[in-house]
Design an enzyme around this catalytic site. Structure first.
Site, PDB file in Angstrom:
ATOM      1  N   GLU A   1      -6.012  -5.846   1.993  1.00  0.00           N
ATOM      2  CA  GLU A   1      -4.663  -6.020   1.479  1.00  0.00           C
ATOM      3  C   GLU A   1      -4.497  -7.500   1.553  1.00  0.00           C
ATOM      4  O   GLU A   1      -4.744  -8.076   2.402  1.00  0.00           O
ATOM      5  CB  GLU A   1      -3.661  -5.392   2.398  1.00  0.00           C
ATOM      6  CG  GLU A   1      -2.253  -5.300   1.647  1.00  0.00           C
ATOM      7  CD  GLU A   1      -1.147  -4.523   2.375  1.00  0.00           C
ATOM      8  OE1 GLU A   1      -0.150  -4.136   2.196  1.00  0.00           O
ATOM      9  OE2 GLU A   1      -1.810  -3.894   3.812  1.00  0.00           O
TER      10      GLU A   1
ATOM     11  N   ASP B   1      -1.584   3.992  10.111  1.00  0.00           N
ATOM     12  CA  ASP B   1      -2.568   2.923   9.408  1.00  0.00           C
ATOM     13  C   ASP B   1      -3.625   3.885   8.735  1.00  0.00           C
ATOM     14  O   ASP B   1      -4.255   3.110   7.741  1.00  0.00           O
ATOM     15  CB  ASP B   1      -3.114   2.627  10.791  1.00  0.00           C
ATOM     16  CG  ASP B   1      -2.123   1.651  11.648  1.00  0.00           C
ATOM     17  OD1 ASP B   1      -1.172   0.994  10.848  1.00  0.00           O
ATOM     18  OD2 ASP B   1      -2.382   1.268  12.777  1.00  0.00           O
TER      19      ASP B   1
ATOM     20  N   ASP C   1      -7.242  -1.511   6.535  1.00  0.00           N
ATOM     21  CA  ASP C   1      -5.851  -1.924   6.827  1.00  0.00           C
ATOM     22  C   ASP C   1      -5.977  -2.611   8.135  1.00  0.00           C
ATOM     23  O   ASP C   1      -6.313  -1.901   9.176  1.00  0.00           O
ATOM     24  CB  ASP C   1      -4.743  -0.544   7.043  1.00  0.00           C
ATOM     25  CG  ASP C   1      -3.527  -0.994   7.269  1.00  0.00           C
ATOM     26  OD1 ASP C   1      -2.800  -1.737   6.433  1.00  0.00           O
ATOM     27  OD2 ASP C   1      -3.116  -0.795   8.466  1.00  0.00           O
TER      28      ASP C   1
END
Length: 390
Positions: free
Chosen positions: A268, A350, A185
């Site tokens: 992502e 996170d 992330d």
């Protein structure tokens, strides 16, 4: 597989003048060939352009100084123009992947300058590199070349630094991965939060940014076209180069470590363009280098036989508990620690998102936007035993 190896060079004052002459000739040949292509109804081939813009131009009074430099980079400039037109037409026809490629443009003197030599225009002699009609240039060899280079490109950036970029053949040794998968992330203060609990902080550029801001205020007070303004412009370019080199070094080391240690890398798909509309975070987001990190991971994963998976940008990775799967909804960015109301587990925002990214990337959890008929369980996978629930 071909790869590029770049090294810093330190030419003498006379060699700098020769390189400036070479860059100018390469730029003029490119611009002349591009002008001929725009005036022609049919795109001429490379041999015709070389005959008009190099051979015949040398016999004219306006272009007779083309004889002072090697003909090899001049021919390569025309060849590069042909490749640029080929990429442009392939992109317009939909035969080239990625974004649409714009047509080639005229080159300017103030931008980055380059000239390419093939095998017949350069040679490596001990610690120096010989270039045709330039001489032997002192080179800083930071690492050995794995094989004999097929071409070399001389580069001068906006900070008046000189580099040699070699194209060599490299055999990559595929090593077994230490971990099966990892989810990453990306953020601002913490650049990467990994699903294995590791956190990587963003490098500190504050000192360089303060110096850059001070120099930008000074250059605004300089008279345009003056030597003092030019010296300040070079100082700004050097500071920008330091920031760029520091960020690139950080991203290269991190991407190499991630690809070497993990077989499946899950990232992502961030909508960086939309994030830049936030006027408070636009500068920090643009300076983070998220897309560059993804591009480096993609290239290195292809070389080392790793699997890079990019999940959907609409996957609610920050809205779902990684322990029990309970979805609590959207949260403000100021909330960094979450206590799940269903299972009561307290976890970092996170870290929770990175675990969810890994699960979706590996396939343990369905993608939020891919739970239609195409993702339903097949008939062969359905258990024949009767259900124990009433």
């Amino acid at each position: 597989m071909k790869s590029r190896y770049q090294f810093r060079i330190y030419p003498t004052s006379g060699q700098r003048r020769s390189l400036a002459r070479l860059f100018g000739c390469v730029r003029v040949v490119w611009n002349d060939a591009l002008a001929v292509c725009k005036q022609s109804d049919k795109l001429p081939n490379n041999s015709e352009l070389q005959k008009v813009c190099i051979t015949q131009a040398k016999n004219t009074q306006a272009r007779e100084w083309l004889k002072e430099v090697s003909v090899v980079p001049l021919q390569q400039s025309v060849a590069d123009l042909g490749v640029a037109f080929k990429n442009f037409f392939s992109s317009r026809k939909g035969e080239r992947k990625g974004k649409k490629v714009n047509p080639p443009r005229f080159k300017r003197k103030i931008n980055r300058q380059s000239a390419r030599f093939t095998k017949r225009g350069f040679s490596i002699k001990a610690a120096k590199v010989y270039l045709a009609k330039i001489g032997e240039i002192k080179t800083k060899w930071s690492r050995p070349l794995p094989s004999q280079p097929s071409s070399v490109t001389v580069i001068k950036d906006c900070a008046n630094r000189y580099f040699l970029s070699f194209v060599v053949e490299v055999e990559h040794v595929i090593k077994p991965a230490l971990n099966p998968s990892i989810g990453i992330d990306l953020g601002l203060s913490t650049f990467a939060s990994c699903s294995n609990g590791e956190k990587v902080d963003t490098p500190d550029y504050s000192r360089l940014y303060r110096q850059l801001k001070r120099c930008q205020r000074r250059v605004a007070k300089r008279q345009r076209g003056s030597k003092r303004r030019e010296r300040m412009r070079v100082s700004i370019a050097k500071l920008n180069a330091k920031v760029r080199d520091k960020r690139r070094d950080f991203l290269h080391k991190l991407s190499t470590k991630v690809v070497d240690e993990n077989q499946i890398i899950a990232l992502e798909d961030l909508n960086v363009g939309a994030m830049l509309k936030n006027r408070k975070l636009a500068r920090a987001i643009s300076q983070a280098g998220w897309y560059e990190f993804r591009s480096l991971c993609e290239g290195k994963a292809c070389k080392h036989n790793r699997d890079l998976r990019v999940i959907n940008r609409w996957e609610p990775t920050s809205q779902v508990c990684s322990e029990c799967g309970y979805r609590w909804g959207k949260l403000d960015l100021s909330i960094r620690t979450i206590v799940c109301v269903n299972c009561g587990v307290e976890q970092d925002r996170d870290d929770n998102a990175s675990v969810n990214i890994e699960r979706v990337g590996v396939g343990h959890t369905h993608d939020y936007k891919r739970t239609g008929s195409a993702c339903k369980t097949s008939v062969e996978a359905v258990c024949d035993e009767p259900s124990t629930h009433p």
